[in-house]
Scaffold this motif. Sequence first.
Motif, PDB file in Angstrom:
ATOM      1  N   ILE A  35       0.847  -1.186   0.000  1.00 51.78           N
ATOM      2  CA  ILE A  35       0.000   0.000   0.000  1.00 51.78           C
ATOM      3  C   ILE A  35       0.885   1.239   0.000  1.00 51.78           C
ATOM      4  O   ILE A  35       2.017   1.217   0.477  1.00 51.78           O
ATOM      5  CB  ILE A  35      -0.959   0.026   1.207  1.00 51.78           C
ATOM      6  N   LEU A  72      -1.660  -2.433  -4.044  1.00 55.44           N
ATOM      7  CA  LEU A  72      -2.685  -1.402  -3.908  1.00 55.44           C
ATOM      8  C   LEU A  72      -2.075  -0.006  -3.923  1.00 55.44           C
ATOM      9  O   LEU A  72      -2.676   0.944  -3.424  1.00 55.44           O
ATOM     10  CB  LEU A  72      -3.475  -1.610  -2.613  1.00 55.44           C
ATOM     11  N   LEU A  82      -4.041   7.756   2.306  1.00 56.31           N
ATOM     12  CA  LEU A  82      -3.800   6.348   2.636  1.00 56.31           C
ATOM     13  C   LEU A  82      -4.527   5.971   3.917  1.00 56.31           C
ATOM     14  O   LEU A  82      -5.157   4.906   3.993  1.00 56.31           O
ATOM     15  CB  LEU A  82      -2.308   6.078   2.781  1.00 56.31           C
ATOM     16  N   ALA A  85      -8.119   5.445   3.226  1.00 51.35           N
ATOM     17  CA  ALA A  85      -8.365   4.193   2.494  1.00 51.35           C
ATOM     18  C   ALA A  85      -8.294   2.986   3.429  1.00 51.35           C
ATOM     19  O   ALA A  85      -9.137   2.084   3.358  1.00 51.35           O
ATOM     20  CB  ALA A  85      -7.349   4.044   1.363  1.00 51.35           C
ATOM     21  N   VAL A  86      -7.293   2.965   4.307  1.00 46.75           N
ATOM     22  CA  VAL A  86      -7.146   1.843   5.235  1.00 46.75           C
ATOM     23  C   VAL A  86      -8.316   1.787   6.216  1.00 46.75           C
ATOM     24  O   VAL A  86      -8.757   0.708   6.614  1.00 46.75           O
ATOM     25  CB  VAL A  86      -5.795   1.940   5.985  1.00 46.75           C
ATOM     26  N   ASN A  89     -11.933   2.041   2.972  1.00 42.13           N
ATOM     27  CA  ASN A  89     -12.061   1.445   1.640  1.00 42.13           C
ATOM     28  C   ASN A  89     -12.223  -0.074   1.767  1.00 42.13           C
ATOM     29  O   ASN A  89     -11.345  -0.762   2.292  1.00 42.13           O
ATOM     30  CB  ASN A  89     -10.824   1.787   0.799  1.00 42.13           C
ATOM     31  N   LYS A  91     -12.135  -2.523  -0.380  1.00 46.59           N
ATOM     32  CA  LYS A  91     -11.135  -3.343  -1.070  1.00 46.59           C
ATOM     33  C   LYS A  91      -9.844  -3.404  -0.258  1.00 46.59           C
ATOM     34  O   LYS A  91      -9.241  -4.480  -0.092  1.00 46.59           O
ATOM     35  CB  LYS A  91     -10.850  -2.783  -2.462  1.00 46.59           C
ATOM     36  N   PHE A  92      -9.392  -2.260   0.223  1.00 46.38           N
ATOM     37  CA  PHE A  92      -8.191  -2.229   1.058  1.00 46.38           C
ATOM     38  C   PHE A  92      -8.369  -3.120   2.281  1.00 46.38           C
ATOM     39  O   PHE A  92      -7.517  -3.956   2.595  1.00 46.38           O
ATOM     40  CB  PHE A  92      -7.896  -0.792   1.512  1.00 46.38           C
ATOM     41  N   ARG A  93      -9.455  -2.938   2.970  1.00 46.02           N
ATOM     42  CA  ARG A  93      -9.654  -3.623   4.253  1.00 46.02           C
ATOM     43  C   ARG A  93      -9.773  -5.136   4.081  1.00 46.02           C
ATOM     44  O   ARG A  93      -9.186  -5.905   4.842  1.00 46.02           O
ATOM     45  CB  ARG A  93     -10.883  -3.049   4.962  1.00 46.02           C
ATOM     46  N   THR A  95      -8.596  -6.958   1.642  1.00 48.83           N
ATOM     47  CA  THR A  95      -7.322  -7.506   1.178  1.00 48.83           C
ATOM     48  C   THR A  95      -6.299  -7.545   2.311  1.00 48.83           C
ATOM     49  O   THR A  95      -5.579  -8.532   2.503  1.00 48.83           O
ATOM     50  CB  THR A  95      -6.770  -6.668   0.007  1.00 48.83           C
ATOM     51  N   LEU A  96      -6.219  -6.476   3.072  1.00 45.44           N
ATOM     52  CA  LEU A  96      -5.247  -6.390   4.160  1.00 45.44           C
ATOM     53  C   LEU A  96      -5.517  -7.402   5.268  1.00 45.44           C
ATOM     54  O   LEU A  96      -4.593  -7.873   5.938  1.00 45.44           O
ATOM     55  CB  LEU A  96      -5.253  -4.976   4.747  1.00 45.44           C
TER      56      LEU A  96
END
Length: 236
Positions: A35, A72, A82, A85-86, A89, A91-93, A95-96
Motif C-alpha cells: 500500500i 494497492l 492512505l 483508504a485503510v 475502503n 477493497k483495502f480492508r 485484502t489487508l
Amino acid sequence: MRIITTLLCVSLFFIGSLLAPQPIHARESEQLVAIGDSIPYGYNLTKDNTLPSGGAFPYIIGNEADLEVTNLGVPGLTSAELLAAVRSNDKFRSTLKDADYVVVNIGGNDLLNLLKENKGLKGINMEEVALVVRDLIFNVYSTIIELERLTQGEILVYNIYNPYPEAGDKLDTPLSYINTQYSSLIELLSHFTNVKLVNAYQSFRGHPEYIIKGDVHPTRQGQNVLARLGLKHIKD
C-alpha cells in the motif's frame, strides 16, 4: 438380512475412510499486500502506467520470497489519503485482513506537494516542513494502528529517500528531520505492534542512478534495492 448387510458395509466403508491417510494439501502462498503511492506501484517503469509494473519492488520481493502479491499502490497518494483508504475502503480492508506481510511506502507526495506550493527548494523553510512532518507522522502512526487491528501480518514501513539527488545537500536537513521522526515513531510502535522500519533514505544516498533521470521515481535498479531491503526483514 440384505438391508443389515448393506448397512454394515456402509458403516465399515465410513470407518475405513476416517482411518485411512488423508491427502496433504499444500498450504496456500503467503500474502504480501503493498500500500502507498507511486513508488510501490512502479510508476514510469512502463510507458502507459495503467497498471502496477511487474518491475516494482513488491513483485520482486514476492518472486524472491514465494509470496502472492497484491499491489494497492496509488500514484499521487498522500499519507492522509492512505489513512482514509485503510480505514474505510472495502477493497483495502478485505485484502489487508488476510495479509502475512504489509509493505507501506508513503510520505513522498506530502513533501513534494510542499515543494510545489513553495515553487521549489528555494522557498521552503523548516517551519512549513515541521507542519507537514507533524501531519505525516500522525497519519503514519494512525495507519499502522489501523493495520494492527486489521491483520496479524508483519508491517514493513519504508522511510523517504531524497527524490532530488541533483539538489545536493539542500534537502538533507528536512529529509533528515522527517526520517528521524519516522525512526522514532517505528521504534515506539515496535514495542506493541508487529512493525519494522526499512531505511530507503540511507540506501539511496549517493546513488542518483537509483532514480529515473528528470523524475522522482526509482529506476529498475532502485526498485531492486528497495526489494533487497524488504527481503532482509522478511527473511530475518
